[in-house]
Design a protein around this motif. Structure first.
Motif, PDB file in Angstrom:
ATOM      1  N   UNK A 192     -25.285  -8.638 -16.122  1.00  0.00           N
ATOM      2  CA  UNK A 192     -25.540  -7.606 -15.112  1.00  0.00           C
ATOM      3  C   UNK A 192     -24.751  -7.870 -13.825  1.00  0.00           C
ATOM      4  N   UNK A 193     -24.319  -9.115 -13.621  1.00  0.00           N
ATOM      5  CA  UNK A 193     -23.502  -9.448 -12.441  1.00  0.00           C
ATOM      6  C   UNK A 193     -22.014  -9.520 -12.781  1.00  0.00           C
ATOM      7  N   UNK A 194     -21.634  -9.166 -14.005  1.00  0.00           N
ATOM      8  CA  UNK A 194     -20.240  -9.298 -14.445  1.00  0.00           C
ATOM      9  C   UNK A 194     -19.337  -8.159 -13.996  1.00  0.00           C
ATOM     10  N   UNK A 195     -19.897  -7.089 -13.481  1.00  0.00           N
ATOM     11  CA  UNK A 195     -19.114  -5.945 -13.026  1.00  0.00           C
ATOM     12  C   UNK A 195     -20.004  -4.976 -12.292  1.00  0.00           C
ATOM     13  N   UNK A 196     -19.429  -3.881 -11.819  1.00  0.00           N
ATOM     14  CA  UNK A 196     -20.216  -2.905 -11.062  1.00  0.00           C
ATOM     15  C   UNK A 196     -21.341  -2.292 -11.888  1.00  0.00           C
ATOM     16  N   UNK A 197     -22.416  -1.964 -11.185  1.00  0.00           N
ATOM     17  CA  UNK A 197     -23.555  -1.244 -11.750  1.00  0.00           C
ATOM     18  C   UNK A 197     -23.826  -0.017 -10.881  1.00  0.00           C
ATOM     19  N   UNK A 217     -25.240   0.060 -16.586  1.00  0.00           N
ATOM     20  CA  UNK A 217     -24.840  -1.348 -16.653  1.00  0.00           C
ATOM     21  C   UNK A 217     -23.308  -1.494 -16.639  1.00  0.00           C
ATOM     22  N   UNK A 218     -22.821  -2.729 -16.445  1.00  0.00           N
ATOM     23  CA  UNK A 218     -21.368  -2.938 -16.353  1.00  0.00           C
ATOM     24  C   UNK A 218     -20.565  -2.445 -17.552  1.00  0.00           C
ATOM     25  N   UNK A 219     -21.121  -2.509 -18.765  1.00  0.00           N
ATOM     26  CA  UNK A 219     -20.369  -2.039 -19.931  1.00  0.00           C
ATOM     27  C   UNK A 219     -20.129  -0.539 -19.858  1.00  0.00           C
ATOM     28  N   UNK A 220     -21.146   0.220 -19.477  1.00  0.00           N
ATOM     29  CA  UNK A 220     -20.998   1.670 -19.351  1.00  0.00           C
ATOM     30  C   UNK A 220     -20.100   2.023 -18.180  1.00  0.00           C
ATOM     31  N   UNK A 221     -20.188   1.265 -17.097  1.00  0.00           N
ATOM     32  CA  UNK A 221     -19.305   1.490 -15.949  1.00  0.00           C
ATOM     33  C   UNK A 221     -17.853   1.333 -16.384  1.00  0.00           C
ATOM     34  N   UNK A 222     -17.554   0.230 -17.078  1.00  0.00           N
ATOM     35  CA  UNK A 222     -16.186  -0.058 -17.512  1.00  0.00           C
ATOM     36  C   UNK A 222     -15.680   0.984 -18.511  1.00  0.00           C
ATOM     37  N   UNK A 223     -16.579   1.562 -19.284  1.00  0.00           N
ATOM     38  CA  UNK A 223     -16.199   2.541 -20.301  1.00  0.00           C
ATOM     39  C   UNK A 223     -16.167   3.971 -19.771  1.00  0.00           C
ATOM     40  N   UNK A 224     -16.452   4.171 -18.487  1.00  0.00           N
ATOM     41  CA  UNK A 224     -16.406   5.503 -17.905  1.00  0.00           C
ATOM     42  C   UNK A 224     -17.549   6.406 -18.329  1.00  0.00           C
ATOM     43  N   UNK A 271     -22.500  -0.710  -6.911  1.00  0.00           N
ATOM     44  CA  UNK A 271     -22.466  -2.031  -6.304  1.00  0.00           C
ATOM     45  C   UNK A 271     -22.187  -3.112  -7.337  1.00  0.00           C
ATOM     46  N   UNK A 272     -21.788  -4.255  -6.852  1.00  0.00           N
ATOM     47  CA  UNK A 272     -21.781  -5.479  -7.644  1.00  0.00           C
ATOM     48  C   UNK A 272     -23.094  -6.165  -7.298  1.00  0.00           C
ATOM     49  N   UNK A 273     -23.987  -6.277  -8.273  1.00  0.00           N
ATOM     50  CA  UNK A 273     -25.313  -6.801  -7.987  1.00  0.00           C
ATOM     51  C   UNK A 273     -25.247  -8.286  -7.651  1.00  0.00           C
ATOM     52  N   UNK A 274     -25.826  -8.684  -6.524  1.00  0.00           N
ATOM     53  CA  UNK A 274     -25.880 -10.110  -6.182  1.00  0.00           C
ATOM     54  C   UNK A 274     -26.714 -10.884  -7.209  1.00  0.00           C
ATOM     55  N   UNK A 275     -26.315 -12.079  -7.494  1.00  0.00           N
ATOM     56  CA  UNK A 275     -26.989 -12.906  -8.500  1.00  0.00           C
ATOM     57  C   UNK A 275     -28.480 -13.070  -8.186  1.00  0.00           C
ATOM     58  N   UNK A 326     -37.527  -0.027  -7.929  1.00  0.00           N
ATOM     59  CA  UNK A 326     -36.986   0.852  -6.893  1.00  0.00           C
ATOM     60  C   UNK A 326     -36.884   0.098  -5.573  1.00  0.00           C
ATOM     61  N   UNK A 327     -37.952  -0.595  -5.173  1.00  0.00           N
ATOM     62  CA  UNK A 327     -37.929  -1.301  -3.881  1.00  0.00           C
ATOM     63  C   UNK A 327     -36.987  -2.507  -3.900  1.00  0.00           C
ATOM     64  N   UNK A 328     -36.716  -3.065  -5.065  1.00  0.00           N
ATOM     65  CA  UNK A 328     -35.775  -4.174  -5.183  1.00  0.00           C
ATOM     66  C   UNK A 328     -34.343  -3.700  -4.942  1.00  0.00           C
ATOM     67  N   UNK A 329     -34.024  -2.487  -5.360  1.00  0.00           N
ATOM     68  CA  UNK A 329     -32.648  -1.991  -5.320  1.00  0.00           C
ATOM     69  C   UNK A 329     -32.374  -0.961  -4.231  1.00  0.00           C
ATOM     70  N   UNK A 330     -33.423  -0.371  -3.657  1.00  0.00           N
ATOM     71  CA  UNK A 330     -33.230   0.671  -2.648  1.00  0.00           C
ATOM     72  C   UNK A 330     -34.175   0.471  -1.474  1.00  0.00           C
ATOM     73  N   UNK A 331     -33.667   0.685  -0.275  1.00  0.00           N
ATOM     74  CA  UNK A 331     -34.519   0.817   0.903  1.00  0.00           C
ATOM     75  C   UNK A 331     -35.027   2.254   0.902  1.00  0.00           C
TER      76      UNK A 331
END
Length: 154
Positions: free
Chosen positions: A68-73, A12-19, A41-45, A132-137
């Motif tokens: 979840x849309x506030x930063x990269x995931x 999630x964005x918090x873990x992304x921002x915290x490295x 990615x930055x998840x589309x709303x 999985x199908x929502x986020x990956x082809x």
């Protein structure tokens, strides 16, 4: 591996921002799970709303979507025997205050609304396939031989 299962996990964005991306990936790799899909990615709303659709009528829904849309995931797909249950055990309880030390949330999260990682629910039949199908082809997922599989499974 005959009984391999795929499961969805997202930093999630918090873990992304915290490295903490490397920490999450390392723990899952060290457990023996096989990474078969990953992206940043930055998840589309619209996708966030669909991802959390089962919570649409709950008071925290808007906060989930906003966060979840506030930063990269980092959406990922992992594979292994009973992978969904293994991952859920490793990440710990949704509320970090209830998560055991040694779990990802127990070690890195302090707040329910900023709990580092999402993973598909093993008790929700179809959650993995849907997420999985929502986020990956399908062509974004890689099939390969895990070189240490013979040491992981009987």
């Amino acid at each position: 591996m005959a009984d391999a299962e795929r499961t969805f996990v997202m930093v999630k964005p918090d873990a992304f921002a915290r490295g903490l991306i490397g920490e999450v990936v390392s723990r899952l790799e060290e457990r023996g799970l096989k990474l078969v899909g990953i992206k940043i990615e930055n998840m589309p709303r619209e996708r966030a709303e669909e991802h959390y659709g089962e919570h649409e009528d709950k008071p925290f829904y808007d906060d989930l979507v906003e966060f979840i849309t506030s930063g990269p995931v980092v959406p990922m797909v992992w594979e292994g025997q009973d992978a969904t249950r293994q991952v859920r055990q490793m990440i710990g309880e949704t509320d970090p205050l209830e998560a055991e030390p040694g779990t990802i949330r127990g070690d890195y999260a302090l707040d329910l609304g900023r709990n580092v990682v999402h993973a598909a629910d093993h008790e929700d039949e179809g959650a993995n396939e849907r997420e999985i199908s929502l986020h990956f082809d399908e062509d974004e997922l890689v099939d390969y031989e895990q070189h240490d599989a013979e040491w992981l499974y009987e």
